[in-house]
Scaffold this motif. Structure first.
Motif, PDB file in Angstrom:
ATOM      1  N   GLU A   1       0.813  -1.222   0.000  1.00 43.37           N
ATOM      2  CA  GLU A   1       0.000   0.000   0.000  1.00 43.37           C
ATOM      3  C   GLU A   1       0.845   1.270   0.000  1.00 43.37           C
ATOM      4  O   GLU A   1       0.356   2.352  -0.325  1.00 43.37           O
ATOM      5  N   GLU A   2       2.146   1.134   0.378  1.00 48.41           N
ATOM      6  CA  GLU A   2       3.006   2.331   0.418  1.00 48.41           C
ATOM      7  C   GLU A   2       3.356   2.820  -0.989  1.00 48.41           C
ATOM      8  O   GLU A   2       3.858   3.927  -1.160  1.00 48.41           O
ATOM      9  N   VAL A   3       3.090   1.977  -1.996  1.00 50.94           N
ATOM     10  CA  VAL A   3       3.439   2.363  -3.372  1.00 50.94           C
ATOM     11  C   VAL A   3       2.293   3.154  -3.994  1.00 50.94           C
ATOM     12  O   VAL A   3       1.135   2.727  -3.961  1.00 50.94           O
ATOM     13  N   ASP A   4       2.653   4.298  -4.540  1.00 48.52           N
ATOM     14  CA  ASP A   4       1.672   5.128  -5.244  1.00 48.52           C
ATOM     15  C   ASP A   4       1.629   4.656  -6.705  1.00 48.52           C
ATOM     16  O   ASP A   4       2.578   4.871  -7.458  1.00 48.52           O
TER      17      ASP A   4
ATOM     18  N   LEU B   1      11.296  -0.727  -5.931  1.00 50.01           N
ATOM     19  CA  LEU B   1      10.509  -0.197  -4.822  1.00 50.01           C
ATOM     20  C   LEU B   1      10.830  -0.996  -3.558  1.00 50.01           C
ATOM     21  O   LEU B   1      10.551  -2.189  -3.500  1.00 50.01           O
ATOM     22  N   THR B   2      11.420  -0.340  -2.589  1.00 49.93           N
ATOM     23  CA  THR B   2      11.776  -1.039  -1.359  1.00 49.93           C
ATOM     24  C   THR B   2      10.535  -1.175  -0.485  1.00 49.93           C
ATOM     25  O   THR B   2       9.839  -0.182  -0.260  1.00 49.93           O
ATOM     26  N   PRO B   3      10.260  -2.396  -0.003  1.00 50.43           N
ATOM     27  CA  PRO B   3       9.073  -2.582   0.836  1.00 50.43           C
ATOM     28  C   PRO B   3       9.098  -1.646   2.040  1.00 50.43           C
ATOM     29  O   PRO B   3      10.136  -1.456   2.666  1.00 50.43           O
ATOM     30  N   GLY B   4       7.957  -1.026   2.327  1.00 52.81           N
ATOM     31  CA  GLY B   4       7.843  -0.178   3.512  1.00 52.81           C
ATOM     32  C   GLY B   4       8.216   1.272   3.245  1.00 52.81           C
ATOM     33  O   GLY B   4       7.869   2.144   4.028  1.00 52.81           O
ATOM     34  N   ARG B   5       8.931   1.526   2.141  1.00 52.90           N
ATOM     35  CA  ARG B   5       9.292   2.925   1.858  1.00 52.90           C
ATOM     36  C   ARG B   5       8.402   3.452   0.733  1.00 52.90           C
ATOM     37  O   ARG B   5       8.207   2.771  -0.275  1.00 52.90           O
TER      38      ARG B   5
ATOM     39  N   ASP C   1       9.574   3.014 -12.375  1.00 50.09           N
ATOM     40  CA  ASP C   1       9.618   3.092 -10.918  1.00 50.09           C
ATOM     41  C   ASP C   1      10.614   4.177 -10.528  1.00 50.09           C
ATOM     42  O   ASP C   1      11.393   4.640 -11.360  1.00 50.09           O
ATOM     43  N   ASP C   2      10.578   4.588  -9.255  1.00 46.45           N
ATOM     44  CA  ASP C   2      11.481   5.668  -8.836  1.00 46.45           C
ATOM     45  C   ASP C   2      12.597   5.126  -7.934  1.00 46.45           C
ATOM     46  O   ASP C   2      13.056   5.790  -7.021  1.00 46.45           O
TER      47      ASP C   2
END
Ligand SMILES: Cc1cc2nc3c(=O)[nH]c(=O)nc-3n(C[C@H](O)[C@H](O)[C@H](O)COP(=O)(O)O)c2cc1C
Ligand SMILES: Nc1ncnc2c1ncn2[C@@H]1O[C@H](COP(=O)(O)OP(=O)(O)OP(=O)(O)O)[C@@H](O)[C@H]1O
Ligand SMILES: [Mg+2]
Length: 324
Positions: free
Chosen positions: A212-215, A249-253, A274-275
């Motif tokens: 959910e942290e990923v936009d 995308l690092t989990p949690g960030r 991805d960023d």
């Protein structure tokens, strides 16, 4: 042939040849003095008779095919030609009628028409059968892929070794992508085309849960590809999305993932951005299994796969030729 008196009331017959008598079955004394309409009967076409009357009223020549009846009541098709005969002053004095029995030709035409209609019906039925069969095949493939997916889930749960688990999980994600393709193909009304945008929405629904942290931004034009290309394309997109989640995308960030599908200059362009850390110093990734199969799939699709530096992160660009 017949000749009728144009000056006498109701155009009585004044001459018929023997062929007319043979064709109709009447004796000469039964027809002289009568209007030719005695040849008509219950199934004679009203509008054709009307057209005859109109032409005669205007003093014009006319040709009509109409149903007539012999003396014994049997019907026949009469190819009738009527022409006015004028005297020196231009007054119509006679009409000459030529009658030919064209029953055989009419029957042949009707048979031909019926055969053509039957052929069209058969072709229609064959197409319907083929569509139904294809639908059935999609259904079975979908069910079998769901079965394989379930087997992989069960096996993954029972596996304690981390590396084996990860490999099984990768295979599960690949088989799931193909299963999603077949579910979509089965649900679609058009069995020949595959809607890439809808597939990507499905895929993102599956892979983004727990992240959910990923936009996530989807910018998807509707793009239909041939059904035969659906599985390889879906697999390739699945690898790129998997890499974005795994390496970008690092989990949690908090991170950003954007997928774009558009049509551009005769190509379909699919971008997964991805960023994350993006390309390494030397500008090329050391391909693992995922990128190796993605490159093979791109070849199969006659597509190109390119990686560019995003600002920040990575843009993976898959470009395939659009057909139709
Ligand atoms: C020379 C001539 C020949 C005709 N031959 C036929 C014929 O063979 N069969 C037929 O049904 N009507 C024939 N007709 C048409 C009918 O005589 C009549 O004109 C037609 O039925 C239209 O008129 P009505 O509506 O008063 O019947 C012929 C007419 C003419 C002038
Ligand atoms: N979006 C990305 N961001 C950063 N690095 C990436 C990205 N995609 C791929 N890479 C790099 O490229 C390498 C090769 O990717 P590849 O998909 O071939 O293998 P993998 O993802 O490590 O394993 P798998 O075979 O399960 O896909 C990755 O290990 C990673 O270092
Ligand atoms: Mg990978």
């Amino acid at each position: 042939m017949t000749i009728v008196d144009a000056q006498a009331p109701d155009l009585p017959i004044v001459f018929v040849n023997d062929a007319f008598l043979n064709m109709t079955g009447y004796r000469r004394d039964e027809v002289l003095g009568r209007n030719c309409r005695f040849l008509q009967g219950p199934d004679t076409e009203g509008p054709v008779v009307k057209a005859l009357a109109q032409a005669i009223n205007k003093g014009e020549a006319t040709n009509q095919d109409l149903l007539n009846y012999r003396k014994d009541g049997t019907p026949f098709w009469n190819a009738l030609q009527i022409s006015p005969v004028r005297n020196a002053a231009g007054l119509i004095v006679y009409y000459i009628g030529s009658q030919v029995d064209v029953t055989a030709r009419k029957a042949a035409e009707a048979a031909l028409e019926a055969a053509a209609a039957e052929q069209a019906r058969t072709a229609q039925q064959a197409l319907a059968d083929r569509t139904a069969l294809l639908h059935e095949v999609d259904h079975r493939v979908k069910n079998n892929l769901q079965l394989i997916t379930s087997l992989l889930v069960l096996q993954t749960r029972r596996t304690l070794d981390d590396a084996t688990r990860a490999a099984l999980q990768s295979m599960l994600s690949r088989v799931s992508a193909i299963a999603t393709v077949h579910r979509r193909l089965f649900q679609s009304h058009d069995l020949e085309r595959f809607d890439v945008a809808t597939f990507i929405r499905d895929l993102m629904g599956d892979v983004s849960s727990g992240r959910e942290e990923v936009d996530i931004r989807l910018d998807l034009e509707r793009v239909d590809i041939a059904a035969a290309q659906a599985a390889p394309l879906a697999l390739a997109v699945n690898e790129l999305v998997d890499n974005a989640f795994k390496h970008g995308l690092t989990p949690g960030r908090p991170g950003r993932l954007r997928i774009q599908v558009r049509r551009l200059n005769g190509h379909y362009v699919i971008e997964v951005c991805d960023d994350g850390p993006g390309l390494p110093e030397n500008g090329v990734f050391e391909p693992g299994f995922g990128l190796t199969i993605t490159n093979l799939l791109a070849q199969q699709l006659r597509a190109t796969l390119q990686f560019e530096a995003g600002e920040p992160g990575l843009r993976a660009i898959l470009k395939l030729p659009a057909h139709g």
